[in-house]
Write a protein that holds these residues in place. Structure first.
Motif, PDB file in Angstrom:
ATOM      1  N   GLN A 186      31.696  79.333  81.655  1.00  0.00           N
ATOM      2  CA  GLN A 186      32.742  80.020  80.580  1.00  0.00           C
ATOM      3  C   GLN A 186      33.806  80.523  80.872  1.00  0.00           C
ATOM      4  O   GLN A 186      35.014  80.254  81.781  1.00  0.00           O
ATOM      5  CB  GLN A 186      32.627  81.462  81.307  1.00  0.00           C
ATOM      6  CG  GLN A 186      32.946  82.951  81.407  1.00  0.00           C
ATOM      7  CD  GLN A 186      32.291  83.835  80.104  1.00  0.00           C
ATOM      8  OE1 GLN A 186      31.133  83.808  79.574  1.00  0.00           O
ATOM      9  NE2 GLN A 186      32.863  83.674  78.771  1.00  0.00           N
ATOM     10  N   ILE A 245      40.881  85.788  83.943  1.00  0.00           N
ATOM     11  CA  ILE A 245      40.221  86.743  84.512  1.00  0.00           C
ATOM     12  C   ILE A 245      40.364  87.738  84.354  1.00  0.00           C
ATOM     13  O   ILE A 245      39.127  88.546  84.831  1.00  0.00           O
ATOM     14  CB  ILE A 245      40.161  85.889  86.156  1.00  0.00           C
ATOM     15  CG1 ILE A 245      40.288  84.936  86.639  1.00  0.00           C
ATOM     16  CG2 ILE A 245      39.920  86.842  87.449  1.00  0.00           C
ATOM     17  CD1 ILE A 245      38.851  84.298  86.787  1.00  0.00           C
ATOM     18  N   ASP A 290      29.951  89.040  83.239  1.00  0.00           N
ATOM     19  CA  ASP A 290      30.676  87.310  82.846  1.00  0.00           C
ATOM     20  C   ASP A 290      30.925  86.521  83.879  1.00  0.00           C
ATOM     21  O   ASP A 290      29.724  85.700  84.328  1.00  0.00           O
ATOM     22  CB  ASP A 290      31.706  87.512  82.215  1.00  0.00           C
ATOM     23  CG  ASP A 290      31.932  88.367  80.637  1.00  0.00           C
ATOM     24  OD1 ASP A 290      31.067  88.122  80.235  1.00  0.00           O
ATOM     25  OD2 ASP A 290      32.802  88.024  81.167  1.00  0.00           O
ATOM     26  N   ALA A 291      31.030  87.102  84.930  1.00  0.00           N
ATOM     27  CA  ALA A 291      30.893  86.661  86.128  1.00  0.00           C
ATOM     28  C   ALA A 291      29.672  86.235  87.095  1.00  0.00           C
ATOM     29  O   ALA A 291      28.898  84.952  87.473  1.00  0.00           O
ATOM     30  CB  ALA A 291      32.203  87.483  87.201  1.00  0.00           C
ATOM     31  N   GLN A 351      27.545  83.374  84.280  1.00  0.00           N
ATOM     32  CA  GLN A 351      28.468  81.937  85.706  1.00  0.00           C
ATOM     33  C   GLN A 351      27.468  81.796  87.049  1.00  0.00           C
ATOM     34  O   GLN A 351      27.217  80.660  86.820  1.00  0.00           O
ATOM     35  CB  GLN A 351      29.490  82.180  85.600  1.00  0.00           C
ATOM     36  CG  GLN A 351      30.557  80.835  85.513  1.00  0.00           C
ATOM     37  CD  GLN A 351      30.698  80.132  84.599  1.00  0.00           C
ATOM     38  OE1 GLN A 351      31.720  79.691  83.625  1.00  0.00           O
ATOM     39  NE2 GLN A 351      29.655  79.050  84.314  1.00  0.00           N
ATOM     40  N   LEU A 380      36.450  81.847  86.430  1.00  0.00           N
ATOM     41  CA  LEU A 380      34.756  81.651  87.094  1.00  0.00           C
ATOM     42  C   LEU A 380      33.957  80.126  86.988  1.00  0.00           C
ATOM     43  O   LEU A 380      33.029  79.863  87.671  1.00  0.00           O
ATOM     44  CB  LEU A 380      34.356  82.771  85.607  1.00  0.00           C
ATOM     45  CG  LEU A 380      34.455  83.595  85.800  1.00  0.00           C
ATOM     46  CD1 LEU A 380      32.975  84.724  84.914  1.00  0.00           C
ATOM     47  CD2 LEU A 380      34.795  84.435  87.358  1.00  0.00           C
ATOM     48  N   SER A 407      35.306  78.045  89.816  1.00  0.00           N
ATOM     49  CA  SER A 407      34.803  78.730  91.120  1.00  0.00           C
ATOM     50  C   SER A 407      33.007  78.619  91.322  1.00  0.00           C
ATOM     51  O   SER A 407      32.705  78.681  92.720  1.00  0.00           O
ATOM     52  CB  SER A 407      35.217  80.008  90.920  1.00  0.00           C
ATOM     53  OG  SER A 407      36.257  80.633  90.522  1.00  0.00           O
ATOM     54  N   SER A 408      32.738  78.601  90.351  1.00  0.00           N
ATOM     55  CA  SER A 408      31.206  78.654  90.407  1.00  0.00           C
ATOM     56  C   SER A 408      31.126  76.643  90.869  1.00  0.00           C
ATOM     57  O   SER A 408      29.874  76.877  91.363  1.00  0.00           O
ATOM     58  CB  SER A 408      30.518  79.118  89.193  1.00  0.00           C
ATOM     59  OG  SER A 408      30.316  78.166  88.017  1.00  0.00           O
TER      60      SER A 408
END
Length: 308
Positions: free
Chosen positions: A95, A99, A106-107, A110, A154, A157-158
């Motif tokens: 994604q 931010i 969306d977050a 993801q 994102l 981060s994932s």
């Protein structure tokens, strides 16, 4: 080692997952494969290719964001073959976007695909692997799981979360002979950037009306910059197979041209300020900065320049 082994692969309908399934079927004719993804038709196409050489293939259409379907996938694998020797958590997507502009939905999606789905599937299969005396878990991350960059917050981060999960699992499961590794591809010749661009358009259809409008052309430009270094899905699949075969697998396998050098430079050698400058230029955030400076300058001089 792979004689009659059961390997469960998520995201197996295309890209790295499909390449891995086909390669395993070609190299190990009596392997048993469990293939999962959302698209049944694409899965069946991959399965038919594998069946030309593989002993057995089980297709389980699965939306990795749905906990019930992930649990059902684990149950189907056990019901079908009685065991799972290796799990390859490959399903994932990127994604893209600033931010500030991305929504909570969306977050959530993801992390549902890149982190929570693999977590739930792994939790479901740990007792099975422990009972059978061991197993392998391969989590397909990315160089973006070690390096964060603008517009990919994102996604990184994932993947950072997936890598932390992998490190924890590696230590917790060692006594059960369950070995956990991470594979970190760099650019890959898949539809990653096409999907990322489509997701960006869906999430931020009015990006051109924001202070980040300079990013509108960034994704095609990024794809052009990385295309010469991109690996094929088959090359990444070969690294995953190495991680599956190694008697003493490493915690991490880098699957990218110059990837180890880049990680050393970006995380160990170069000052943080230089790393930031590099990524801002690579992902066109420097153009956003230029637009914003021009806007502020126009305000100071009294010239009316539109800037949302």
């Amino acid at each position: 080692m792979f004689s009659k082994q059961v390997v469960l692969i998520t995201g197996a309908s295309s890209g790295i997952g499909a390449a891995l399934a086909r390669r395993l079927a070609t190299e190990f004719s009596d392997i048993r494969l469990v293939l999962a993804a959302r698209n049944r038709k694409k899965l069946e196409t991959v399965a038919n290719d594998c069946l030309k050489t593989a002993a057995e293939v089980l297709v389980v259409p699965t939306d990795i964001t749905q906990v019930e379907q992930v649990t059902a996938l684990a149950n189907s694998a056990i019901e079908g073959f009685g065991r799972v020797d290796a799990l390859v958590n490959n399903a994932g997507y990127g994604q893209m976007g600033p931010i500030e502009l991305l929504s909570p939905e969306d977050a959530k999606r993801q992390f549902a695909v890149n982190f929570h789905g693999p977590l739930v599937l792994t939790q479901a299969l740990i007792p099975v692997m422990r009972h059978q005396g061991g197993g392998r878990i391969i989590n397909v991350s990315s160089l973006g799981g070690r390096l964060a960059f603008p517009t990919g917050g994102l996604y990184s981060s994932s993947k950072f979360a997936l890598e932390a999960l992998s490190d924890t699992l590696r230590m917790e499961l060692e006594s059960f002979n369950i070995k956990v590794s991470v594979v970190e591809p760099g650019p890959v010749k898949t539809d990653f950037f096409q999907v990322a661009s489509e997701q960006l358009q869906l999430a931020l259809p009015d990006l051109g009306e924001t202070p980040y409008r300079a990013l509108n052309q960034a994704i095609p430009e990024i794809e052009q910059r990385t295309s010469r270094l991109a690996w094929s899905s088959e090359q990444v699949a070969a690294v995953i197979i190495q991680a599956l075969r190694d008697r003493h697998p490493r915690p991490r396998y880098v699957a990218a041209t110059g990837g180890k050098t880049m990680l050393f430079l970006m995380t160990k050698l170069l000052p943080r300020q230089l790393v930031d400058i590099f990524w801002k230029r690579f992902y066109s955030i420097n153009k956003v900065e230029q637009d914003w400076r021009s806007h502020k300058s126009s305000l100071e001089t009294g010239v009316n320049v539109e800037m949302s």
